[in-house]
Design a protein around this motif. Structure first.
Motif, mmCIF file in Angstrom:
data_model
loop_
_atom_site.group_PDB
_atom_site.id
_atom_site.type_symbol
_atom_site.label_atom_id
_atom_site.label_comp_id
_atom_site.label_asym_id
_atom_site.label_seq_id
_atom_site.Cartn_x
_atom_site.Cartn_y
_atom_site.Cartn_z
ATOM 1 N N MET A 182 4.143 6.209 5.512
ATOM 2 C CA MET A 182 4.974 7.800 6.149
ATOM 3 C C MET A 182 3.726 8.681 6.395
ATOM 4 O O MET A 182 3.660 9.272 7.176
ATOM 5 C CB MET A 182 5.766 8.037 4.970
ATOM 6 C CG MET A 182 7.304 7.694 5.014
ATOM 7 S SD MET A 182 7.718 8.504 3.403
ATOM 8 C CE MET A 182 8.541 10.183 4.573
ATOM 9 N N LEU A 183 2.705 7.541 5.866
ATOM 10 C CA LEU A 183 0.678 8.864 6.120
ATOM 11 C C LEU A 183 0.318 6.990 6.815
ATOM 12 O O LEU A 183 -0.693 7.674 5.920
ATOM 13 C CB LEU A 183 0.820 9.336 4.770
ATOM 14 C CG LEU A 183 1.596 9.659 4.314
ATOM 15 C CD1 LEU A 183 0.134 10.109 2.080
ATOM 16 C CD2 LEU A 183 1.493 11.300 5.304
ATOM 17 N N PRO A 184 0.401 7.342 7.502
ATOM 18 C CA PRO A 184 -0.592 6.648 8.882
ATOM 19 C C PRO A 184 -2.350 7.078 8.603
ATOM 20 O O PRO A 184 -2.841 5.762 9.401
ATOM 21 C CB PRO A 184 -0.262 5.879 10.156
ATOM 22 C CG PRO A 184 0.564 8.267 10.213
ATOM 23 C CD PRO A 184 1.420 8.380 8.811
ATOM 24 N N GLU A 185 -2.336 8.666 8.590
ATOM 25 C CA GLU A 185 -4.060 8.345 8.569
ATOM 26 C C GLU A 185 -4.558 8.262 6.558
ATOM 27 O O GLU A 185 -5.213 8.116 6.617
ATOM 28 C CB GLU A 185 -3.876 10.002 8.676
ATOM 29 C CG GLU A 185 -3.544 11.492 8.243
ATOM 30 C CD GLU A 185 -1.880 11.525 7.901
ATOM 31 O OE1 GLU A 185 -1.437 12.288 6.870
ATOM 32 O OE2 GLU A 185 -0.951 10.549 8.886
ATOM 33 N N VAL A 186 -3.953 8.159 5.809
ATOM 34 C CA VAL A 186 -4.153 7.597 4.772
ATOM 35 C C VAL A 186 -4.069 6.510 4.339
ATOM 36 O O VAL A 186 -3.410 5.435 4.906
ATOM 37 C CB VAL A 186 -3.254 8.236 3.489
ATOM 38 C CG1 VAL A 186 -3.700 8.039 2.774
ATOM 39 C CG2 VAL A 186 -3.094 9.926 4.209
#
Length: 93
Positions: A1-5
């Motif tokens: 859900m948080l691809p940049e994390v």
């Protein structure tokens, strides 16, 4: 859900292993048939398409468990986290 994390593994913590969970608990001594009825009703609610969709959109993996499965999970989690707390040396004041 948080691809940049980054994942824990990507962040250098490959052994990090935890998840959040929710359970409906009742007081000790609650009659078994009452607990079973409550479990059936909670499972039915979680299997409702609207409820399931909202929870999944919020990032939850919905698992509507049996009473026995939930009891096993709680015992396993208690033992696992007790070992982690003991190993950490944490002391409550």
């Amino acid at each position: 859900m948080l691809p940049e994390v980054p994942t824990f593994t990507e962040a250098g913590h490959p052994k990090a292993d935890f998840a959040s969970w929710f359970a409906v608990l009742v007081p000790t001594g609650t009659p078994g048939p009452v607990v079973d009825l409550l479990n059936r009703q909670v499972v039915a609610a979680l299997q409702s398409p609207d409820v399931r969709q909202k929870l999944q959109e919020a990032g939850f993996n919905v698992i509507a468990s049996s009473r026995a499965d939930t009891e096993r999970m709680l015992k396993a989690e208690a033992a696992r986290w007790a070992g982690i707390v003991k190993a950490s040396g944490f002391k409550a004041d």
